[in-house]
Design an enzyme around this catalytic site. Structure first.
Site, PDB file in Angstrom:
ATOM      1  N   GLU A  67       0.842  -1.210   0.000  1.00 43.75           N
ATOM      2  CA  GLU A  67       0.000   0.000   0.000  1.00 43.75           C
ATOM      3  C   GLU A  67       0.876   1.260   0.000  1.00 43.75           C
ATOM      4  O   GLU A  67       0.579   2.244  -0.683  1.00 43.75           O
ATOM      5  CB  GLU A  67      -0.926  -0.017   1.225  1.00 43.75           C
ATOM      6  N   ASP A  92      -9.877  -9.089  -1.598  1.00 48.53           N
ATOM      7  CA  ASP A  92     -10.470 -10.421  -1.387  1.00 48.53           C
ATOM      8  C   ASP A  92     -11.930 -10.230  -1.009  1.00 48.53           C
ATOM      9  O   ASP A  92     -12.318  -9.167  -0.554  1.00 48.53           O
ATOM     10  CB  ASP A  92      -9.721 -11.181  -0.272  1.00 48.53           C
TER      11      ASP A  92
HETATM   12  N1  ADE Z   1      -7.377  -6.544   4.549  1.00 51.96           N
HETATM   13  C1  ADE Z   1      -7.569  -7.073   3.318  1.00 51.96           C
HETATM   14  N2  ADE Z   1      -8.456  -8.077   3.356  1.00 51.96           N
HETATM   15  C2  ADE Z   1      -8.844  -8.215   4.663  1.00 51.96           C
HETATM   16  C3  ADE Z   1      -9.707  -9.093   5.337  1.00 51.96           C
HETATM   17  N3  ADE Z   1     -10.375 -10.048   4.680  1.00 51.96           N
HETATM   18  N4  ADE Z   1      -9.860  -8.948   6.681  1.00 51.96           N
HETATM   19  C4  ADE Z   1      -9.173  -7.996   7.339  1.00 51.96           C
HETATM   20  N5  ADE Z   1      -8.317  -7.139   6.743  1.00 51.96           N
HETATM   21  C5  ADE Z   1      -8.158  -7.244   5.411  1.00 51.96           C
END
Ligand code: ADE
Length: 230
Positions: A11, A192
Site C-alpha cells: 500500500e 479479497d
Molecule cells: N485486509 C484485506 N483483506 C482483509 C480481510 N479479509 N480482513 C481484514 N483485513 C483485510
C-alpha cells in the site's frame, strides 16, 4: 498538509509512486515520507497492521505534523454479494466490530462507531465517479482479525449486517482523529471477498493491484481537495 496512512508495504509503495520530491524520516520506529501530490504538501505514514499500531502511530502523526485532513487507504476484504475484487469502499462510518462490553452494558456495548467527514466522503465519491471506478459507500468494519473463515464472517455480519468490508486499522484511526478533531476519510480497494473460497490466497494475488487503485483514488481526492482551496 494532508496525511495519508497505509498499513503494509504494498500500500505504501503504490502511494510512493504518486508522491513527488519525497524524503523519508523515521520517528520512534515509524516511517514517514514527505512530498507533494500536485501542489499539496503530503505526509505518508506506514502504520503497521492492526488497531494498536494504528492508534499509536496516528497519534504520533498528529502530534508531529498537525495535518488538516487524514486519509486512510489500502486493501480490505469484501463482505457483500454485490462486490467485486478491486471495487472501492468509501466509509461513511467505521465500527470497531470487536469492541464488546455488552456483558455489562447490554446491546449498547456492542461495537464502537465513528462517523467519517461528510465532505471528504462526497469528494471520494465524486472522484470514483469521474474515474469510472466501481464503488460502494457505507460502514467499514475494523478489528484485529483477517476475516475469511466462515465463523468469522457469520459472527461479524450477524452483528453488523450493513458492513461493506473488513479491515484492521480504520476503527483506531477514526477514533484518534475524532479525539483530535481532525477530519478523516477512508477509501479501501477490495483484495479479497471474504465469503469466496480461499480468500486468503486472493489477498496475496490481488493486494498489489488493489493498493494501486486505492492510492490512485487518494491522489485524485487530494487533487480535488487542493483545487477547492484555491
Ligand atoms: N485486509 C484485506 N483483506 C482483509 C480481510 N479479509 N480482513 C481484514 N483485513 C483485510
Amino acid at each position: 498538509m494532508i496525511a495519508i496512512i497505509a498499513a503494509i508495504q504494498a500500500e505504501i509503495d503504490a502511494l510512493l509512486k504518486l508522491l513527488k520530491d519525497d524524503t523519508i524520516c523515521t520517528l520512534d520506529g515509524i516511517s514517514f515520507w514527505q512530498g507533494h501530490i500536485g501542489e499539496m504538501a503530503v505526509v505518508l505514514m506506514q502504520s503497521g497492521v492492526g488497531k494498536v499500531n494504528a492508534a499509536m502511530s496516528t497519534t504520533l502523526l498528529i502530534k508531529h505534523y498537525a495535518p488538516e485532513v487524514i486519509v486512510n487507504i489500502g486493501t480490505a476484504g469484501g463482505l457483500c454479494e454485490d462486490e467485486q475484487i478491486f471495487d472501492l469502499v468509501i466509509a461513511d462510518q467505521v465500527v470497531q466490530y470487536d469492541f464488546d462490553t455488552s456483558y455489562v452494558d447490554g446491546a449498547e456495548g456492542i461495537g464502537r462507531f465513528v462517523p467519517c467527514d461528510k465532505a471528504l466522503c462526497m469528494y471520494c465519491e465524486a472522484v470514483c465517479k469521474a474515474l469510472k471506478m466501481n464503488y460502494h459507500t457505507g460502514l467499514i468494519a475494523s478489528g484485529d482479525q483477517f476475516v475469511g473463515r466462515d465463523s468469522q464472517l457469520r459472527a461479524l455480519l450477524q452483528r453488523f449486517p450493513k458492513a461493506k468490508c473488513a479491515e484492521m486499522e480504520a476503527g483506531a484511526i477514526a477514533q484518534v482523529c475524532a479525539h483530535f478533531a481532525i477530519p478523516f476519510a477512508m477509501v479501501r480497494s477490495l483484495s479479497d471477498i471474504a465469503f469466496q473460497e480461499k480468500s486468503n490466497l486472493s489477498f496475496w494475488e490481488y493486494a498489489e493491484q488493489a493498493s494501486k487503485r486505492s492510492a490512485a483514488i487518494c491522489a485524485a481526492l487530494i487533487q480535488a481537495w487542493s483545487d477547492k482551496q484555491v
